[in-house]
Design an enzyme around this catalytic site. Structure first.
Site, PDB file in Angstrom:
ATOM      1  N   HIS A   1      22.301  87.026  35.374  1.00  0.00           N
ATOM      2  CA  HIS A   1      22.484  86.953  34.012  1.00  0.00           C
ATOM      3  C   HIS A   1      23.267  87.725  33.444  1.00  0.00           C
ATOM      4  O   HIS A   1      23.149  88.708  33.274  1.00  0.00           O
ATOM      5  CB  HIS A   1      20.868  86.927  33.373  1.00  0.00           C
ATOM      6  CG  HIS A   1      19.828  86.303  33.908  1.00  0.00           C
ATOM      7  ND1 HIS A   1      19.284  85.172  33.082  1.00  0.00           N
ATOM      8  CD2 HIS A   1      19.013  86.367  34.955  1.00  0.00           C
ATOM      9  CE1 HIS A   1      18.313  84.820  33.714  1.00  0.00           C
ATOM     10  NE2 HIS A   1      18.117  85.390  34.899  1.00  0.00           N
TER      11      HIS A   1
ATOM     12  N   CYS B   1      21.016  80.956  35.556  1.00  0.00           N
ATOM     13  CA  CYS B   1      20.018  81.004  36.615  1.00  0.00           C
ATOM     14  C   CYS B   1      19.193  79.678  36.711  1.00  0.00           C
ATOM     15  O   CYS B   1      19.758  78.842  37.421  1.00  0.00           O
ATOM     16  CB  CYS B   1      18.963  82.223  35.903  1.00  0.00           C
ATOM     17  SG  CYS B   1      17.811  82.800  37.345  1.00  0.00           S
TER      18      CYS B   1
ATOM     19  N   GLU C   1      24.413  87.978  30.747  1.00  0.00           N
ATOM     20  CA  GLU C   1      24.265  88.333  29.318  1.00  0.00           C
ATOM     21  C   GLU C   1      23.508  89.713  29.274  1.00  0.00           C
ATOM     22  O   GLU C   1      23.665  90.602  28.166  1.00  0.00           O
ATOM     23  CB  GLU C   1      23.228  87.357  28.605  1.00  0.00           C
ATOM     24  CG  GLU C   1      21.970  86.977  29.293  1.00  0.00           C
ATOM     25  CD  GLU C   1      21.986  86.047  30.327  1.00  0.00           C
ATOM     26  OE1 GLU C   1      22.900  85.878  30.759  1.00  0.00           O
ATOM     27  OE2 GLU C   1      20.693  85.637  30.700  1.00  0.00           O
TER      28      GLU C   1
HETATM   29  N1  GLN Z   1      12.670  79.849  38.066  1.00  0.00           N
HETATM   30  C1  GLN Z   1      13.943  80.094  38.833  1.00  0.00           C
HETATM   31  C2  GLN Z   1      13.664  81.202  39.923  1.00  0.00           C
HETATM   32  O1  GLN Z   1      12.597  81.769  39.919  1.00  0.00           O
HETATM   33  C3  GLN Z   1      14.759  80.877  37.792  1.00  0.00           C
HETATM   34  C4  GLN Z   1      14.701  81.790  37.329  1.00  0.00           C
HETATM   35  C5  GLN Z   1      15.409  82.341  35.839  1.00  0.00           C
HETATM   36  O2  GLN Z   1      15.941  81.274  35.174  1.00  0.00           O
HETATM   37  N2  GLN Z   1      15.428  83.669  35.482  1.00  0.00           N
HETATM   38  O3  GLN Z   1      14.591  81.347  40.572  1.00  0.00           O
END
Ligand code: GLN
Length: 537
Positions: free
Chosen positions: A509, A383, A511
């Protein structure tokens, strides 16, 4: 008739009630009963999404985009099944709903009170899940510690359910701590006794006590707890610290726990089928070699902030016949020159750039990405980690020195990561990110395709920002490859063309969908790559 199993906690929080609840579910499911689990969180937030990970650990994202408590993650992993956002009930949701109903006139003429309006709302939600899922057994974990003001309405609702549903259809399991005095080494039972007394004071007599302790419960302590809890000795189960949480169901089962609770629920007992689970625990704990993974993030002081990633690595490594050792690298320490990034990554076999929000620590993460890329250390960005990999490529391979994500520098001349258009007009910050499961189109002849082996895959998301499509051509000329796309045309996976190492970034994600008996593919292949290319050389 559906059966309800309530799990309460005593003495202090963080005892592993979630793991006991999840283990109970696994054992019942392994007999052949259908089960589901609910987590009640007594805080006033509507969901965990607006809390800092340091407050409450990781925010676990469900298929339907719920931002839930991390215990929902334990349930999904132990039960090997998806749960929806409804399975995490909070005080915030209950009050929100009761107050909205009051405003709509649903309680016209009445004085709206904790009993019956709030307790009815709680019971309705629990029963709705029972109805919708149609399971044999619903597990309900009541968060917090008995004696807290906040959890009282939930305990009261559970007490009422026992009368309404019938004694034979409800069961109360109380999880409490028996501390050991460091001076004498004595196992003390008084805190457990007091927490049971507190439970009985509000009208709940537990049917079973699970006692957490450093070492197994001694006979004398067990006898004492039973006596003061008004229970037979066989209703008290020791739950000592063990090498892995995945062993907890096996330990409880050995102690006759499954038979006891099944009997109490008036259900037929059969020996649970645990072969695959036992195989996993054996693989996880009996390893000759370990790989070392650097975990680069900014919430490294509370490991629970990244619990699903840690668990995904365990699942992946167990099925790759290897152990995994984590080296925590605090990104803010790299930034402040407290930690030298080259030294920090010198002896590691792989690097994970962890998810996150906000500016603090990001330059440290970008430095770590550069070192990993240049030294061909297997690299996985999740992410925010993936977004920063794109920033790093833009700066160091494209020469766009001031490239950044607009989240971190709103005035950057090169916003290679930008706000998603769907986020432009978002005013309320709760539950408004791009959340939950979305399809991803995987391009053929890529690492992503080798990992998944199919063209359409589903993973869970939680983000507001995205790689800016305007820069994709340039980024691809510099060597980057977008190998997975959202339906709207945004990058979901990135990798390096002709890479001689593992270099992969994932906007979702993976995971959150990793299970002990079915590791998330990206983590599995990351570990597999390391085992085949580093360890065996
Ligand atoms: N801050 C980033 C976004 O809002 C990544 C978010 C995250 O890592 N879950 O896109």
């Amino acid at each position: 008739m559906v059966k309800y199993v309530f799990v309460t906690g005593g003495v202090l929080s963080g005892l592993g009630k979630g793991v006991v609840t999840a283990s109970t579910g696994l054992l019942l499911k392994s007999i052949g009963y259908s089960v589901t689990a609910i987590k009640i969180d007594p805080y006033v937030n509507v969901d965990a999404g607006t809390m800092n990970p340091y407050m409450h650990g990781e925010v676990f994202v469900t298929e339907d985009g719920g931002e839930t408590d991390l215990d929902i993650g334990h349930y999904e992993r132990f039960l090997h099944q998806n749960l929806s956002k409804k399975h995490n009930i909070t005080t915030g949701q209950i009050y929100y709903s009761v107050i909205s109903k009051e405003r709509e006139g649903e309680y016209l003429g009445q004085c709206v009170q904790i009993i019956p309006h709030v307790t009815n709302e709680i019971k309705d939600r629990i029963r709705e899940i029972a109805r919708e899922t149609g399971v044999d057994i619903v597990l309900v974990e009541i968060g917090g510690t008995v004696g807290d003001i906040e959890s009282l309405p939930f305990l009261e609702a559970a007490r009422q359910m026992r009368i309404e549903e019938g004694y034979e259809n409800t069961l109360f399991i109380h999880v409490a701590l028996s501390p050991i005095l460091s001076t004498t080494g004595e196992q003390k039972t008084k805190p457990v006794q007091h927490s049971v007394q507190e439970l009985r004071r509000i009208g709940i007599q537990p049917d079973a006590i699970v006692v957490r302790s450093q070492r197994d419960l001694e006979d004398e302590a067990r006898r004492k707890i039973a006596l003061y809890s008004n229970l037979p000795i066989r209703a008290v189960f020791g739950n000592p610290d063990v090498d892995t949480i995945y062993r907890v169901p096996l330990i409880l089962h050995e102690k006759g726990y499954t038979k006891y609770i099944v009997g109490k629920l008036g259900l037929e007992y059969k020996e649970p089928k645990l072969d695959k689970w036992i195989e996993f625990v054996e693989r996880l704990t009996k390893v000759d070699k370990k790989i070392k993974i650097a975990m680069v993030g900014k919430y490294t002081k509370l490991k629970d902030s990244y619990i699903s990633i840690i668990e995904a690595l365990k699942h992946a490594s167990a099925w790759n016949n290897v152990g995994v050792q984590l080296k925590w690298v605090e990104a803010t320490d790299i930034e402040k020159n407290i930690v030298n990034v080259e030294e920090a990554l010198e002896n590691v076999d792989g690097v994970i750039i962890l998810p996150g929000f906000g500016k603090r620590g990001t330059e440290g993460k970008i430095e770590a990405i550069k070192v990993a890329r240049e030294n061909k250390i297997p690299l996985l960005g999740i992410c925010f980690g993936m977004q920063l990999m794109v920033v790093e490529v833009a700066r160091n391979l494209l020469g766009l020195e001031k490239a950044n994500s607009r989240e971190l520098d709103p005035h950057t001349p090169h916003p290679v990561v930008d706000l998603l258009p769907s986020q432009y007009y978002v005013k309320h910050l709760g539950g408004s990110m791009r959340l939950g499961s979305h399809p991803i189109v995987v391009e053929k002849n890529t690492l992503a395709y080798r990992i998944y082996g199919k063209e359409i895959v589903y993973e869970r998301h939680r983000h507001r920002y995205e790689v800016n499509p305007k820069y994709i051509d340039k980024l691809e000329k510099a060597g980057l490859k977008v190998s997975g796309w959202s339906i709207e045309g945004y990058p979901e996976f990135i990798e390096m063309k002709n890479s001689s190492s593992f270099y992969f970034g994932s906007q979702p994600h993976p995971e959150f969908k990793s299970r002990p008996l079915e590791p998330a593919r990206i983590y599995y292949y990351f570990v597999k790559y390391i085992v085949e290319n580093t360890l065996n050389k």
